[in-house]
Design an enzyme around this catalytic site. Sequence first.
Site, PDB file in Angstrom:
ATOM      1  N   HIS A   7     -22.856  -6.485  26.844  1.00  0.00           N
ATOM      2  CA  HIS A   7     -22.469  -6.745  28.237  1.00  0.00           C
ATOM      3  C   HIS A   7     -22.371  -8.248  28.481  1.00  0.00           C
ATOM      4  O   HIS A   7     -21.381  -8.761  29.016  1.00  0.00           O
ATOM      5  CB  HIS A   7     -23.511  -6.172  29.205  1.00  0.00           C
ATOM      6  CG  HIS A   7     -23.413  -4.697  29.441  1.00  0.00           C
ATOM      7  ND1 HIS A   7     -22.220  -4.047  29.627  1.00  0.00           N
ATOM      8  CD2 HIS A   7     -24.384  -3.751  29.546  1.00  0.00           C
ATOM      9  CE1 HIS A   7     -22.452  -2.757  29.832  1.00  0.00           C
ATOM     10  NE2 HIS A   7     -23.760  -2.557  29.781  1.00  0.00           N
ATOM     11  N   HIS A  11     -26.604  -2.805  23.315  1.00  0.00           N
ATOM     12  CA  HIS A  11     -25.883  -2.418  24.539  1.00  0.00           C
ATOM     13  C   HIS A  11     -25.878  -3.561  25.554  1.00  0.00           C
ATOM     14  O   HIS A  11     -24.807  -3.978  26.039  1.00  0.00           O
ATOM     15  CB  HIS A  11     -26.543  -1.175  25.133  1.00  0.00           C
ATOM     16  CG  HIS A  11     -25.898  -0.663  26.376  1.00  0.00           C
ATOM     17  ND1 HIS A  11     -25.067   0.435  26.380  1.00  0.00           N
ATOM     18  CD2 HIS A  11     -25.960  -1.090  27.673  1.00  0.00           C
ATOM     19  CE1 HIS A  11     -24.654   0.661  27.613  1.00  0.00           C
ATOM     20  NE2 HIS A  11     -25.176  -0.248  28.418  1.00  0.00           N
ATOM     21  N   GLU A  12     -27.059  -4.073  25.875  1.00  0.00           N
ATOM     22  CA  GLU A  12     -27.152  -5.100  26.908  1.00  0.00           C
ATOM     23  C   GLU A  12     -26.594  -6.439  26.445  1.00  0.00           C
ATOM     24  O   GLU A  12     -25.949  -7.149  27.224  1.00  0.00           O
ATOM     25  CB  GLU A  12     -28.612  -5.263  27.356  1.00  0.00           C
ATOM     26  CG  GLU A  12     -29.185  -4.045  28.066  1.00  0.00           C
ATOM     27  CD  GLU A  12     -28.380  -3.668  29.302  1.00  0.00           C
ATOM     28  OE1 GLU A  12     -27.847  -4.564  29.984  1.00  0.00           O
ATOM     29  OE2 GLU A  12     -28.292  -2.462  29.595  1.00  0.00           O
TER      30      GLU A  12
END
Length: 217
Positions: free
Chosen positions: A37, A33-34
């Site tokens: 980003h 997820h990170e």
Amino acid sequence: MGSFQDLWSSIRWDLALELLTRLLAVFICLTVHETCHGLVAYALGDPTAKRMHRLSFNPLRHIDWFGLLAMIVAGFGWAKPVPVDSRYFKKPKQGMALCALAGPVSNFLLAVLALFCVRLMSGVTATSFTVWLFNFLILLAILNLGLGLFNLIPIPPLDGSKVLFSVLPDHAYAQLMRYEKYGMLVILALVVLGIGGSFLNDAILWVFQGLWNLIVL
């Protein structure tokens, strides 16, 4: 010596394995997820995450320990936000929205991939490892859906707020972003009080069942 043997035999290894399995799945969810980003921000011209060594699949670079605990206990949580500097974007609001969407989208894609792997296991001989892998893939899919849906909630600093704010006029966008730091207090209060948890769990179950029927059956 006897006391050590008694202690060793009293350990619930099945529970320890279950905890380690959940921890592994959570690390994968939050790290992907990170990192996504940061990758999208970097693709749009922002080198901030790269400079801070956040374009990494090392989970220790991303983990927020309270968010990790919430993820393990409740099935939804958060990691340390990847730093993004919108000044590098040609269109700052749209760039922030794309960066924000990258996290949940990566989780949804990972959930789909996990369920495809479950489908490929159809007919595989049942062993202790294949049973563990089957359960791990299902858990990975559920946790990814939980993380993706949770982050789409439009409360700052969750990703959904950045997507929602991107369609607002510039003055309203700037005004709301000033209060982003207070949003985490609201989120913590909601998690502690259990408000909205049943709705989110129902949403996770509904999406999981739909994907299961579409991919696995």
